[in-house]
Scaffold this active site. Structure first.
Site, PDB file in Angstrom:
ATOM      1  N   SER A  76      59.575  16.085  65.681  1.00  0.00           N
ATOM      2  CA  SER A  76      60.034  14.767  65.202  1.00  0.00           C
ATOM      3  C   SER A  76      60.728  14.812  63.835  1.00  0.00           C
ATOM      4  O   SER A  76      60.609  13.869  63.049  1.00  0.00           O
ATOM      5  CB  SER A  76      58.865  13.769  65.188  1.00  0.00           C
ATOM      6  OG  SER A  76      58.409  13.549  66.506  1.00  0.00           O
TER       7      SER A  76
ATOM      8  N   GLU B  16      56.720  23.644  75.452  1.00  0.00           N
ATOM      9  CA  GLU B  16      57.012  23.120  76.797  1.00  0.00           C
ATOM     10  C   GLU B  16      57.036  24.253  77.816  1.00  0.00           C
ATOM     11  O   GLU B  16      56.667  24.064  78.974  1.00  0.00           O
ATOM     12  CB  GLU B  16      58.337  22.336  76.770  1.00  0.00           C
ATOM     13  CG  GLU B  16      58.148  20.999  76.056  1.00  0.00           C
ATOM     14  CD  GLU B  16      59.392  20.427  75.411  1.00  0.00           C
ATOM     15  OE1 GLU B  16      60.499  20.889  75.717  1.00  0.00           O
ATOM     16  OE2 GLU B  16      59.238  19.507  74.591  1.00  0.00           O
TER      17      GLU B  16
ATOM     18  N   ASN C 233      67.398  22.348  69.394  1.00  0.00           N
ATOM     19  CA  ASN C 233      66.978  22.711  70.750  1.00  0.00           C
ATOM     20  C   ASN C 233      67.346  21.542  71.657  1.00  0.00           C
ATOM     21  O   ASN C 233      66.694  20.502  71.622  1.00  0.00           O
ATOM     22  CB  ASN C 233      65.464  22.960  70.750  1.00  0.00           C
ATOM     23  CG  ASN C 233      64.897  23.084  72.153  1.00  0.00           C
ATOM     24  OD1 ASN C 233      65.630  23.297  73.114  1.00  0.00           O
ATOM     25  ND2 ASN C 233      63.581  22.949  72.267  1.00  0.00           N
TER      26      ASN C 233
ATOM     27  N   GLU D 216      55.367  24.280  65.462  1.00  0.00           N
ATOM     28  CA  GLU D 216      55.630  22.983  66.078  1.00  0.00           C
ATOM     29  C   GLU D 216      54.327  22.423  66.645  1.00  0.00           C
ATOM     30  O   GLU D 216      53.916  22.811  67.760  1.00  0.00           O
ATOM     31  CB  GLU D 216      56.630  23.123  67.221  1.00  0.00           C
ATOM     32  CG  GLU D 216      57.975  23.678  66.816  1.00  0.00           C
ATOM     33  CD  GLU D 216      59.042  23.288  67.824  1.00  0.00           C
ATOM     34  OE1 GLU D 216      59.985  22.602  67.432  1.00  0.00           O
ATOM     35  OE2 GLU D 216      58.908  23.653  69.006  1.00  0.00           O
TER      36      GLU D 216
ATOM     37  N   HIS E  86      58.354  28.259  73.374  1.00  0.00           N
ATOM     38  CA  HIS E  86      58.302  26.823  73.078  1.00  0.00           C
ATOM     39  C   HIS E  86      57.105  26.220  73.814  1.00  0.00           C
ATOM     40  O   HIS E  86      56.781  26.628  74.927  1.00  0.00           O
ATOM     41  CB  HIS E  86      59.611  26.150  73.523  1.00  0.00           C
ATOM     42  CG  HIS E  86      59.720  24.739  73.040  1.00  0.00           C
ATOM     43  ND1 HIS E  86      59.047  23.698  73.638  1.00  0.00           N
ATOM     44  CD2 HIS E  86      60.400  24.205  71.996  1.00  0.00           C
ATOM     45  CE1 HIS E  86      59.319  22.575  72.975  1.00  0.00           C
ATOM     46  NE2 HIS E  86      60.140  22.863  71.974  1.00  0.00           N
TER      47      HIS E  86
ATOM     48  N   LYS F 211      67.063  21.337  74.789  1.00  0.00           N
ATOM     49  CA  LYS F 211      66.219  21.259  75.990  1.00  0.00           C
ATOM     50  C   LYS F 211      67.099  21.061  77.235  1.00  0.00           C
ATOM     51  O   LYS F 211      68.195  21.591  77.295  1.00  0.00           O
ATOM     52  CB  LYS F 211      65.181  20.146  75.842  1.00  0.00           C
ATOM     53  CG  LYS F 211      64.450  20.188  74.502  1.00  0.00           C
ATOM     54  CD  LYS F 211      63.259  19.299  74.479  1.00  0.00           C
ATOM     55  CE  LYS F 211      62.703  19.243  73.074  1.00  0.00           C
ATOM     56  NZ  LYS F 211      61.369  18.689  73.013  1.00  0.00           N
TER      57      LYS F 211
ATOM     58  N   GLY G 177      58.662  15.199  69.971  1.00  0.00           N
ATOM     59  CA  GLY G 177      59.198  14.069  70.740  1.00  0.00           C
ATOM     60  C   GLY G 177      58.387  12.792  70.646  1.00  0.00           C
ATOM     61  O   GLY G 177      58.590  11.867  71.430  1.00  0.00           O
TER      62      GLY G 177
HETATM   63  C1  PEP Z   1      61.394  20.627  69.913  1.00  0.00           C
HETATM   64  O1  PEP Z   1      61.560  20.403  71.086  1.00  0.00           O
HETATM   65  O2  PEP Z   1      61.351  21.790  69.515  1.00  0.00           O
HETATM   66  C2  PEP Z   1      61.251  19.494  69.005  1.00  0.00           C
HETATM   67  C3  PEP Z   1      60.837  19.721  67.794  1.00  0.00           C
HETATM   68  O3  PEP Z   1      61.547  18.238  69.509  1.00  0.00           O
HETATM   69  P1  PEP Z   1      61.662  16.876  68.653  1.00  0.00           P
HETATM   70  O4  PEP Z   1      62.464  17.180  67.420  1.00  0.00           O
HETATM   71  O5  PEP Z   1      62.384  15.927  69.562  1.00  0.00           O
HETATM   72  O6  PEP Z   1      60.284  16.451  68.312  1.00  0.00           O
END
Ligand code: PEP
Length: 252
Positions: free
Chosen positions: A211, A98, A11, A166, A96, A13, A172
Site C-alpha cells: 500500500s 501471492e 509490480n 511486504e 511474492h 501483477k 492491496g
Molecule cells: C505488491 O503487490 O507487491 C504490493 C505491494 O501491492 P500494493 O502496493 O498494491 O499493496
C-alpha cells in the site's frame, strides 16, 4: 556510511494489455523531464515484457514477476529465468506472497528461483512478509527473519539480490505498518544480512512494499534501512508511480 541507491519497483501483477505501453512511455518522459533520484523498475506480466523492452525506455528497467527454478524442460506454462533475461530483463521478483499463497511456494522453492535468476545475471527481488495473524501473535520478526534466512541463497551479493519486506496484510489493503514497525523489521532483516554476508549484507537493498502511494511514500521511504519500495496498485499509472519516485527528491 552512505545508503545504497534506492529502487522504486512496480509490480503490475496480472494487469495490463498492449495499450498499457503508453503508461511506460509516459513514465519514461516524466523521469526524463523531471528527474529521478532512485532507480526505477517496472515488472509487467510476461505477455508485455517484450513490448516494454522494445520501447527502449532508458529511464526505466524492465523485470519479471516470477521465474521457474529450472532453465528449460517439461514445465508446461512456466517461464525460465534464461527466457526472461533473453528478452532483456535485469530483475526478477521471486517469492511474492501471492505466489507463496496461490502456488504453495516454500522458502526452498523461492531460494531455488533466486539462484536461477542470479545464474543468468539477473537481480533476484526476494519477497518476505508476515500475515496479520502472525503479526497479531507477536511473531512478525521471527517469521520474516526465518523467511529471509531460508529464501536467500549463499550466492547473494549486492549486485544480484534485493529483499522486499511486504507484510501480507498491507498488500492491496490501504493499510500500512507504523514507521516504527517498518524500522524494526528492516533492522532485523539488515542484521540477518550483515551477520551472513558481512559488508555485502550492509548494502543489499531492502525494499518496503504494501500500500505504498504518493501520499505515504516520503514517510515510509525515510525510515532507516528502507532502500526503496515495491509497489503494486500505485505503479499502474505513470502519474501515481512518479509521485512515489519523486519522494526521493526530498530524501537526502
Ligand atoms: C505488491 O503487490 O507487491 C504490493 C505491494 O501491492 P500494493 O502496493 O498494491 O499493496
Amino acid at each position: 556510511m552512505t545508503a545504497p541507491k534506492a529502487l522504486v519497483a512496480g509490480n503490475w501483477k496480472m494487469n495490463g494489455l498492449k495499450a498499457s505501453a503508453s503508461e511506460l512511455s509516459k513514465l519514461n518522459t516524466l523521469i526524463q523531464e523531471k528527474g529521478a533520484k532512485c532507480d526505477v523498475l517496472i515488472c509487467p506480466p510476461y505477455t508485455l515484457i517484450n513490448t516494454f523492452v522494445s520501447l527502449n525506455a532508458k529511464n526505466v528497467s524492465i523485470g519479471a514477476q516470477d521465474c521457474h527454478m529450472n532453465m528449460s524442460g517439461a514445465h508446461t506454462g512456466d517461464i525460465s529465468a534464461e527466457m526472461i533475461c533473453d528478452l532483456g530483463c535485469e530483475y526478477i521478483i521471486v517469492g511474492h506472497s501471492e505466489r507463496r499463497a496461490d502456488h504453495g511456494e516454500s522458502n526452498e522453492i523461492v531460494k531455488a528461483k533466486a539462484v536461477a535468476a542470479q545464474s543468468v545475471g539477473a537481480t533476484a527481488i526476494i519477497c518476505v512478509g508476515e500475515t496479520i495473524e502472525q503479526r497479531e501473535a507477536g511473531q512478525a520478526l521471527q517469521v520474516v527473519t526465518t523467511q529471509v534466512k531460508a529464501s536467500i541463497p549463499d550466492s547473494a551479493k549486492v549486485e544480484n539480490t534485493i529483499i522486499a519486506y511486504e507484510p501480507v496484510w498491507a498488500i492491496g489493503t490501504g493499510h500500512t505498518p507504523t514507521t516504527g514497525d517498518v524500522e524494526e523489521v528492516h533492522q532485523a532483516v539488515r542484521d540477518v544480512l550483515q551477520s551472513r554476508f558481512g559488508d555485502a549484507g550492509r548494502n543489499i537493498r531492502i525494499l518496503y512494499g504494501g500500500s505504498v502511494k504518493a501520499s505515504n511514500a516520503l514517510e515510509l521511504m525515510s525510515v532507516k534501512n528502507v532502500n526503496g519500495a515495491l509497489v503494486g496498485g500505485a505503479s499502474l499509472k505513470a502519474d501515481d508511480f512518479y509521485g512515489i519516485i519523486s519522494a526521493y527528491d526530498k530524501i537526502g
